[in-house]
Write an enzyme that holds these catalytic residues in place. Sequence first.
Site, PDB file in Angstrom:
ATOM      1  N   GLU A 178      31.235  19.365  40.261  1.00 26.75           N
ATOM      2  CA  GLU A 178      30.328  20.076  39.355  1.00 26.75           C
ATOM      3  C   GLU A 178      29.045  20.495  40.074  1.00 26.75           C
ATOM      4  OE1 GLU A 178      32.086  16.634  36.813  1.00 26.75           O
ATOM      5  OE2 GLU A 178      31.714  17.056  38.918  1.00 26.75           O
ATOM      6  N   HIS A 199      29.669  16.144  44.243  1.00 28.48           N
ATOM      7  CA  HIS A 199      30.728  16.156  43.235  1.00 28.48           C
ATOM      8  C   HIS A 199      31.085  17.608  42.936  1.00 28.48           C
ATOM      9  CE1 HIS A 199      29.920  11.931  41.336  1.00 28.48           C
ATOM     10  NE2 HIS A 199      29.822  11.908  42.658  1.00 28.48           N
TER      11      HIS A 199
END
Length: 155
Positions: free
Chosen positions: A55, A53
Amino acid sequence: MTNDEHWMQRALDEARVAGAAGDVPVGCVIVIGDALVATGHNRREADSDPTAHAEIVALRAAAKQLGMWRVEGTLYVTQEPCPMCAGAIVNARVARLVFGCTNPKAGAVTTLYQLVTDPRLNHRVEVTSGVRADECAAELSAFFKRLRSGPTYSA
């Protein structure tokens, strides 16, 4: 334009890179002081990695750049983090999280859960939400609209 809007624009630029590569268009930047430390965008499809992801990609890059696991700056991301990413944000000791649009299916900051502000955890994160939310949501909507209108395959 505020600092938050400026950095969210950079996160939107990262989101567009992900979308162009066929990944869900979520982008992230990490800033300490006024310095850009790391960027990331979704790479799940590109890397065949369920943890890639935006992040997580950005946090890994920031930790490497800083030479330590504590990433005590501000993390900007175009969509509200999921439980995995919210947990990583807490574990990295991020000081502040700024996100664009909410995530009604997996949001773990304000929507479904409040992981990053849960007083039972050993670290809490300051949260600002809704920065450039309409643009962030529009990027996601356009991606999924294109996906739904694409070719269909039958077995």
